[in-house]
Design a protein around this motif. Structure first.
Motif, PDB file in Angstrom:
ATOM      1  N   ASP A 233       6.148 -29.826 -28.986  1.00 40.46           N
ATOM      2  CA  ASP A 233       7.275 -30.489 -28.396  1.00 40.46           C
ATOM      3  C   ASP A 233       8.696 -29.868 -28.900  1.00 40.46           C
ATOM      4  O   ASP A 233       9.683 -30.296 -28.321  1.00 40.46           O
ATOM      5  CB  ASP A 233       7.284 -32.131 -29.254  1.00 40.46           C
ATOM      6  N   LYS A 234       8.665 -29.134 -29.886  1.00 42.42           N
ATOM      7  CA  LYS A 234       9.983 -28.530 -30.473  1.00 42.42           C
ATOM      8  C   LYS A 234      10.074 -27.123 -29.938  1.00 42.42           C
ATOM      9  O   LYS A 234      11.132 -26.505 -30.456  1.00 42.42           O
ATOM     10  CB  LYS A 234      10.102 -28.555 -32.083  1.00 42.42           C
ATOM     11  N   GLY A 235       9.066 -26.670 -29.151  1.00 35.82           N
ATOM     12  CA  GLY A 235       9.301 -25.418 -28.421  1.00 35.82           C
ATOM     13  C   GLY A 235       7.795 -24.551 -28.609  1.00 35.82           C
ATOM     14  O   GLY A 235       6.979 -24.942 -29.317  1.00 35.82           O
ATOM     15  N   ARG A 236       8.117 -23.323 -28.348  1.00 38.42           N
ATOM     16  CA  ARG A 236       6.806 -22.537 -28.372  1.00 38.42           C
ATOM     17  C   ARG A 236       6.737 -21.792 -29.823  1.00 38.42           C
ATOM     18  O   ARG A 236       7.649 -20.816 -30.115  1.00 38.42           O
ATOM     19  CB  ARG A 236       7.009 -21.355 -27.142  1.00 38.42           C
ATOM     20  N   VAL A 237       5.663 -21.821 -30.311  1.00 38.21           N
ATOM     21  CA  VAL A 237       5.521 -21.335 -31.573  1.00 38.21           C
ATOM     22  C   VAL A 237       4.517 -19.816 -31.673  1.00 38.21           C
ATOM     23  O   VAL A 237       3.473 -19.991 -31.117  1.00 38.21           O
ATOM     24  CB  VAL A 237       4.664 -22.242 -32.775  1.00 38.21           C
ATOM     25  N   ARG A 238       5.065 -19.024 -32.067  1.00 33.73           N
ATOM     26  CA  ARG A 238       4.235 -17.704 -32.148  1.00 33.73           C
ATOM     27  C   ARG A 238       3.626 -17.424 -33.653  1.00 33.73           C
ATOM     28  O   ARG A 238       4.731 -17.392 -34.745  1.00 33.73           O
ATOM     29  CB  ARG A 238       5.234 -16.387 -31.522  1.00 33.73           C
ATOM     30  N   ILE A 239       2.677 -17.076 -33.717  1.00 31.65           N
ATOM     31  CA  ILE A 239       2.052 -17.162 -35.010  1.00 31.65           C
ATOM     32  C   ILE A 239       1.629 -15.644 -35.221  1.00 31.65           C
ATOM     33  O   ILE A 239       0.615 -14.944 -34.415  1.00 31.65           O
ATOM     34  CB  ILE A 239       0.980 -17.982 -35.171  1.00 31.65           C
ATOM     35  N   PRO A 240       2.121 -14.763 -36.118  1.00 29.55           N
ATOM     36  CA  PRO A 240       1.659 -13.578 -36.246  1.00 29.55           C
ATOM     37  C   PRO A 240       0.277 -13.239 -36.695  1.00 29.55           C
ATOM     38  O   PRO A 240      -0.390 -14.076 -37.436  1.00 29.55           O
ATOM     39  CB  PRO A 240       2.663 -12.892 -37.089  1.00 29.55           C
ATOM     40  N   SER A 241      -0.189 -12.174 -36.198  1.00 27.78           N
ATOM     41  CA  SER A 241      -1.717 -11.824 -36.709  1.00 27.78           C
ATOM     42  C   SER A 241      -1.588 -11.046 -38.056  1.00 27.78           C
ATOM     43  O   SER A 241      -0.377 -10.565 -38.644  1.00 27.78           O
ATOM     44  CB  SER A 241      -2.251 -10.744 -35.939  1.00 27.78           C
ATOM     45  N   LEU A 242      -2.640 -11.250 -38.699  1.00 28.07           N
ATOM     46  CA  LEU A 242      -2.772 -10.534 -40.108  1.00 28.07           C
ATOM     47  C   LEU A 242      -2.861  -9.081 -39.809  1.00 28.07           C
ATOM     48  O   LEU A 242      -3.912  -8.721 -38.972  1.00 28.07           O
ATOM     49  CB  LEU A 242      -4.043 -11.080 -40.722  1.00 28.07           C
ATOM     50  N   PRO A 243      -2.123  -8.014 -40.238  1.00 29.56           N
ATOM     51  CA  PRO A 243      -2.076  -6.747 -39.946  1.00 29.56           C
ATOM     52  C   PRO A 243      -3.357  -6.151 -40.623  1.00 29.56           C
ATOM     53  O   PRO A 243      -3.630  -6.400 -41.956  1.00 29.56           O
ATOM     54  CB  PRO A 243      -0.968  -6.194 -40.910  1.00 29.56           C
ATOM     55  N   VAL A 244      -4.341  -5.565 -39.958  1.00 28.07           N
ATOM     56  CA  VAL A 244      -5.747  -4.784 -40.218  1.00 28.07           C
ATOM     57  C   VAL A 244      -5.620  -3.751 -39.346  1.00 28.07           C
ATOM     58  O   VAL A 244      -5.011  -3.424 -38.543  1.00 28.07           O
ATOM     59  CB  VAL A 244      -6.543  -6.067 -39.904  1.00 28.07           C
ATOM     60  N   ALA A 245      -6.643  -3.012 -39.828  1.00 32.19           N
ATOM     61  CA  ALA A 245      -7.163  -1.869 -39.294  1.00 32.19           C
ATOM     62  C   ALA A 245      -8.441  -2.321 -38.672  1.00 32.19           C
ATOM     63  O   ALA A 245      -9.597  -2.038 -38.989  1.00 32.19           O
ATOM     64  CB  ALA A 245      -7.500  -0.878 -40.291  1.00 32.19           C
ATOM     65  N   ALA A 246      -8.269  -2.349 -37.189  1.00 36.50           N
ATOM     66  CA  ALA A 246      -9.503  -2.864 -36.469  1.00 36.50           C
ATOM     67  C   ALA A 246     -10.536  -1.774 -36.015  1.00 36.50           C
ATOM     68  O   ALA A 246      -9.869  -0.615 -35.696  1.00 36.50           O
ATOM     69  CB  ALA A 246      -8.865  -3.471 -35.179  1.00 36.50           C
ATOM     70  N   VAL A 247     -11.594  -2.097 -36.159  1.00 28.73           N
ATOM     71  CA  VAL A 247     -12.828  -1.139 -36.027  1.00 28.73           C
ATOM     72  C   VAL A 247     -13.429  -1.743 -34.790  1.00 28.73           C
ATOM     73  O   VAL A 247     -14.309  -0.869 -33.863  1.00 28.73           O
ATOM     74  CB  VAL A 247     -13.616  -0.780 -36.996  1.00 28.73           C
ATOM     75  N   ASP A 248     -13.802  -2.998 -34.605  1.00 30.11           N
ATOM     76  CA  ASP A 248     -14.447  -3.612 -33.736  1.00 30.11           C
ATOM     77  C   ASP A 248     -13.887  -5.069 -33.239  1.00 30.11           C
ATOM     78  O   ASP A 248     -14.209  -5.984 -34.151  1.00 30.11           O
ATOM     79  CB  ASP A 248     -16.049  -3.705 -34.068  1.00 30.11           C
TER      80      ASP A 248
END
Length: 317
Positions: A233-248
């Protein structure tokens, strides 16, 4: 029962291309609804799966695999059709592409008259995805299940989980997914799926359209390494990802949704309260974002799921 899910249970074969010789394949249990339930149970919740597998060794393996995660298989049925197989090829950045052996697969053969109302009466959340919508009789069975879930007072969760190779017609896919979204209380949807389902070429415009058309649905929009977005109701909330080294990235979205549903069922006895409460829902999506990111640091689907302590260490005390 925290979560009752309906949909595909299949074998995921990870395909590794080698310089010489034939591709190497490693198979494991998969299927989006099963991965969601595996996450719920792995974190300490309870789950039951409505699915069909073949009367074959693959079906036997899958039943043992989901039972090992604590998933209730009372509603796991067998069919003369073969167990569905998925082949997942990984790119260097961990992103994946899919192909399927499903002509027909046992998962598409679930029938409405095989559903037991008591499965729904004991559940708090009913979850389903889009792969059961591609064919009949599973399409009719899915919407029959939605009606049983609503009659039982379940919160309804849906994941569009678009897999183009499984649809004869992408316009049919769009219409069926839109109908399914309208029946849900919670929808986990990727940024690409927002664009596909709305026809917009801008994520914010697509989200605005979804909120306008379906104002009573809670959307959790996943954006890969950019995290997730929730409208409040107060607007669009952007939740950052946890920085990781993705393999799959296989099952990252399923782990996100399973963690979200786990957190939702823990936040309140009245689940409708969690859906209406911006703060509680953002908390659940934040928890889920960490779970999804951690899943990408290991290969596989269910084998890559994080534990509750592994998630909590990355959240504020």
């Amino acid at each position: 029962m925290d979560v009752l899910a309906l949909g595909e249970l299949l074998i995921d074969f990870r395909v590794s291309l080698v310089a010489e010789g034939a591709p190497q394949m490693i198979g494991s249990a998969g299927g989006a609804p099963a991965n969601v339930l595996a996450t719920v149970c792995h974190l300490g919740g309870t789950g039951q799966l409505i699915a069909k597998v073949g009367r074959d060794p693959f079906g036997d393996y899958l039943e043992r695999s989901v039972q090992a995660f604590g998933i209730d298989t009372t509603s796991l049925l067998r069919d003369p059709a073969r167990t569905t197989l998925a082949f997942v090829q990984l790119a260097a950045d961990g992103e994946r592409s899919f192909s399927f052996e499903r002509s027909p697969g046992a998962d598409t053969q679930l029938q409405a008259n095989e559903l037991d109302p008591t499965w729904f009466e004991q559940a708090r959340v009913f979850h389903f995805g889009s792969l059961s919508l591609t064919d009949n009789p599973s399409y009719d069975a899915t919407f029959a299940a939605i009606e049983l879930a609503k009659a039982a007072g379940c919160v309804i969760s849906f994941d569009p989980n678009l897999r183009p190779p499984l649809w004869r017609d992408l316009e049919e896919a769009r219409l069926r997914m839109q109908t399914a979204m309208a029946a849900a209380d919670i929808v986990k949807i990727s940024d690409d799926e927002v664009l596909f389902l709305t026809g917009q070429d801008n994520l914010d415009a697509g989200m605005n359209q979804l909120r306008s058309v379906l104002p009573d649905v809670r959307f959790a929009v996943t954006c890969g390494p950019q995290g997730a977005i929730v409208d409040t109701d107060k607007g669009r909330v952007r939740i950052p990802s946890l920085p990781v080294a993705a393999v799959d990235t296989t099952a990252a979205g399923d782990a996100f949704l399973g963690a979200l549903l786990y957190r939702v069922t823990r936040n309140a006895k009245d689940l409708s309260q969690v859906i209406r409460d911006d703060e509680l829902f953002v908390d659940a999506v934040t928890f889920a974002t960490v779970a999804g990111a951690l899943t990408t640091t290991k290969q596989g689907a269910m084998d890559a799921l994080p534990t509750l302590p592994e998630i909590l260490v990355h959240l504020p005390a």
